[in-house]
Each structure stands twice: as structure tokens, then as C-alpha cells.
Design a protein around this motif. Structure first.
Motif, short mmCIF file in Angstrom:
data_model
loop_
_atom_site.label_atom_id
_atom_site.label_comp_id
_atom_site.label_asym_id
_atom_site.label_seq_id
_atom_site.Cartn_x
_atom_site.Cartn_y
_atom_site.Cartn_z
N THR A 1 -8.24 -9.05 6.58
CA THR A 1 -8.22 -9.02 5.13
C THR A 1 -7.77 -7.30 4.83
OG1 THR A 1 -9.83 -10.47 4.79
CG2 THR A 1 -9.39 -8.98 3.11
N THR A 2 -7.01 -7.14 4.22
CA THR A 2 -6.36 -5.65 3.80
C THR A 2 -7.05 -5.22 2.64
OG1 THR A 2 -4.22 -6.66 2.85
CG2 THR A 2 -4.57 -6.09 5.36
N GLY A 3 -6.79 -3.76 2.18
CA GLY A 3 -7.13 -3.24 1.18
C GLY A 3 -6.39 -3.70 -0.28
N LYS A 4 -4.86 -4.01 0.29
CA LYS A 4 -3.86 -4.26 -0.60
C LYS A 4 -2.97 -5.38 -0.11
CE LYS A 4 -3.87 0.23 -3.11
NZ LYS A 4 -2.76 1.12 -3.55
N HIS B 1 -0.78 -1.31 4.02
CA HIS B 1 -1.39 -2.34 3.57
C HIS B 1 -2.76 -1.94 2.71
CE1 HIS B 1 1.52 -5.73 4.50
NE2 HIS B 1 1.63 -4.89 5.64
N GLY B 2 -3.07 -0.68 2.72
CA GLY B 2 -4.16 -0.21 2.08
C GLY B 2 -5.52 -0.33 3.14
N GLY B 3 -4.88 -0.28 4.66
CA GLY B 3 -5.82 -0.44 5.55
C GLY B 3 -6.51 -1.89 5.67
N ARG C 1 -1.00 3.79 5.66
CA ARG C 1 -1.60 2.66 5.67
C ARG C 1 -0.89 1.82 4.59
NH1 ARG C 1 -7.09 2.63 7.51
NH2 ARG C 1 -7.61 4.89 8.09
N GLY D 1 0.80 -1.27 -0.13
CA GLY D 1 0.17 -0.06 -0.04
C GLY D 1 0.56 1.32 0.08
N ARG E 1 -9.70 -4.15 6.15
CA ARG E 1 -11.09 -4.19 5.36
C ARG E 1 -12.08 -5.05 6.28
NH1 ARG E 1 -11.22 -2.26 0.16
NH2 ARG E 1 -9.76 -0.35 0.03
N SER E 2 -11.56 -5.97 6.73
CA SER E 2 -12.43 -6.96 7.75
C SER E 2 -11.49 -8.00 8.46
CB SER E 2 -13.40 -8.04 6.98
OG SER E 2 -12.52 -8.77 6.10
#
Length: 304
Positions: free
Chosen positions: A238-241, A209-211, A207, A159, A213-214
Motif C-alpha cells: 500500500t502506497t502513500g499515493k 508513489h508517495g512511499g 518516492r 507521487g 505505507r504497509s
């Protein structure tokens, strides 16, 4: 005239029956038994003409030499305060030490402590050690003020192309900034921080790792760590990227002092064959109090 004492073997006053090599300026670590310096007896010979006079002359000369030797010895002993350690008698015969003489050098080689062992991570503050897996390292400096071990070799964070990430990290820290004392409550509170630090926002607020997500909790159980009852919570994120990963917060009382709770955080990237979740269990089982190498049920699950 120089006052320097010549190199040679001199009696070691601290070890009777032993000689130590003086190199001309300081004592060395080379020693030998005085047995090897005893002179070989001379065979008797026929006395030549004038032997009686010669014998008397030799005796007088020998007596004079003894007086000189005593004076020199006294000078060397009294002169120790002025220029460091000095020989206290005349040297015996013998060649200077060679590389093969090093076996007789006194004093054991200093033993390595656990801090010097690349396979052990030592946290002196909390009084515990952790096994360092193969292919991991102990960095000397980290941005986080915690004892750390991590996989060797970094990669560009998915990310943030300007940051570097590691596939696996484990950190040890003292619990602080909380009024909680129960191990379960501390672990449940810390897992969110552990996940955010590993896959959400780093210490700079990026971020990398892209933040997140879950997430999904995978384990929540009591364990015995370093002979004390603790608690762990394991979570998948689970990450955004990127592939996301797994984090774990392990909390247990310190082995030293007032038993302030210790927090061990795990972060493993997902999809890595070299980072199975069983490795978290292996590391947990390997945590020991400093100086304790026993098994003792460390890391085993505590029954209800």
C-alpha cells in the motif's frame, strides 16, 4: 580499351551444371541451370558453290577463336587477385535476371534468433528466456542494469509529476552482494528490495508513489523454473499515493555456468484488469533455458 567483363551468365565453378549472373562489377545471387542455355541444333542445308573452301575457312576461324577464348579465360582466372571475383569464361546467351529470378538466388534467408522475437525476452548472461505478454515491450535502454520487459505506454507517477511510471514491469538480474545461497533465503531477502525499487524509492531516491505505507505477504513457495528448483515470495504493498501494487521476487539457479542464482522481479500496479496476479504465474511457467522449447514441468509448484 576497357578490361571490364560484360554482364552475362557465366558457369559457376562451385556448382557444376549451374550458371550465375555477373552484373559487370560483381557476382549476384541469381543462378540458373545450364540446361536452359543449350543451343538448338541447326537444320542441314545444301552446300553452296565453294563449300569446301568455306568449310576450311570456318574451321580455321573457329580454331582461332578457341585460342583467343582460352587466352581470355586464362587472363580472367589469373586476374582474380587484382580486382575481386571475375567470371571464368564467356557469358552464355540469355536476358538479365528479373524479379522473378530471385527464387533461384542461393543461400537461405538468415534465421531470426530469439533476441529478434518481440514475444521473447532473452537474458544471455543467465541463460534464460521469458515470454513477453501481449501489450508489453522490451525497452532497449533502462536505468537499471537488468533485462527488462514492461507494459507499453508510461504514465505520470502519482507521487512525482516529473517522473514516469509503468503499470507492469519484469526484470531479470544475477544475485549479487549477498552470501546467501539458499533460494528461499534469497527470495525472502530480495522481496523488500523489489518492493522498495518499484513503489518506495526509485534509483534516484525519489518516492514516486508517495512511499510504502504497509505490506502483506501473499505467497511464499517453492517452484520449478527452467528445470531448476527455485523459490518465490509475493507481496502486496500500500502506497502513500496511487493504488499501490503487487511485487514478487522469484529466485532460481542459473541454467548456465556455475548456476549463480537468478532473480526475477515482478511489479504490477493494483486495480488493473490487464495485470491479474495469474499473469505472474503464466510468466513464471514460461521461463525456459535458452534453446529449450519444452514444457517439462517448468514453473510448477514443488511439493513438500
Amino acid at each position: 580499351m576497357s578490361n571490364a567483363t560484360p554482364p552475362g551468365w557465366y558457369p559457376d565453378v562451385n556448382v557444376p551444371g549451374t550458371e550465375r549472373w555477373w552484373d559487370g562489377t560483381a557476382w549476384t545471387g541469381y543462378t540458373r541451370s545450364t540446361a536452359v542455355t543449350q543451343p538448338v541444333g541447326l537444320r542441314p542445308q545444301a552446300a553452296p558453290r565453294g563449300a569446301g573452301t568455306t568449310a576450311r575457312t570456318v574451321a580455321m576461324t573457329a580454331a582461332g577463336l578457341l585460342v583467343v577464348a582460352a587466352a581470355v579465360t586464362g587472363f580472367l582466372v589469373l586476374g582474380e587477385d587484382g580486382g575481386g571475383t571475375q567470371p571464368t569464361s564467356s557469358p552464355s546467351t540469355g536476358a538479365p535476371p528479373t524479379a522473378t529470378d530471385s527464387a533461384s538466388a542461393p543461400g537461405p534467408t538468415p534465421a531470426e534468433g530469439p533476441e529478434d522475437d518481440p514475444a521473447v525476452l532473452v537474458d544471455q548472461l543467465n541463460g534464460v528466456t521469458l515470454p513477453v505478454p501481449d501489450g508489453w515491450e522490451k525497452p532497449e535502454n533502462t536505468l537499471d542494469d537488468a533485462s527488462t520487459m514492461r507494459t507499453v505506454g508510461s504514465y505520470t507517477c502519482p507521487g512525482d509529476s516529473g517522473s514516469f511510471c509503468y503499470h507492469g514491469t519484469v526484470t531479470v538480474r544475477t544475485a549479487g552482494g549477498t552470501d546467501l545461497t539458499a533460494m528461499k533465503a534469497l527470495a525472502e531477502e530480495d522481496i523488500g528490495t523489489a518492493a522498495d525499487r518499484a513503489y518506495g524509492k526509485d534509483t534516484f531516491g525519489d518516492r514516486i508513489h508517495g512511499g510504502i505505507r504497509s505490506h502483506k505477504d501473499l505467497a511464499s513457495k517453492s517452484v520449478t523454473v527452467a528445470g531448476r528448483t527455485g523459490y518465490l515470495v509475493r507481496r502486496q504493498v500500500t502506497t502513500g499515493k496511487g493504488p499501490g501494487g503487487y511485487v514478487q521476487s522469484l529466485v532460481f539457479p542459473s541454467a548456465v555456468g556455475s548456476e549463480t542464482p537468478v532473480i526475477v522481479r515482478f511489479a504490477f500496479d493494483a486495480g488493473r484488469e490487464d495485470l491479474p496476479l495469474s499473469l505472474m504465474d503464466t510468466i513464471t511457467r514460461g521461463i525456459r533455458p535458452i534453446g529449450d522449447s519444452t514444457g517439462g514441468g517448468v514453473g510448477s509448484t514443488v511439493g513438500p
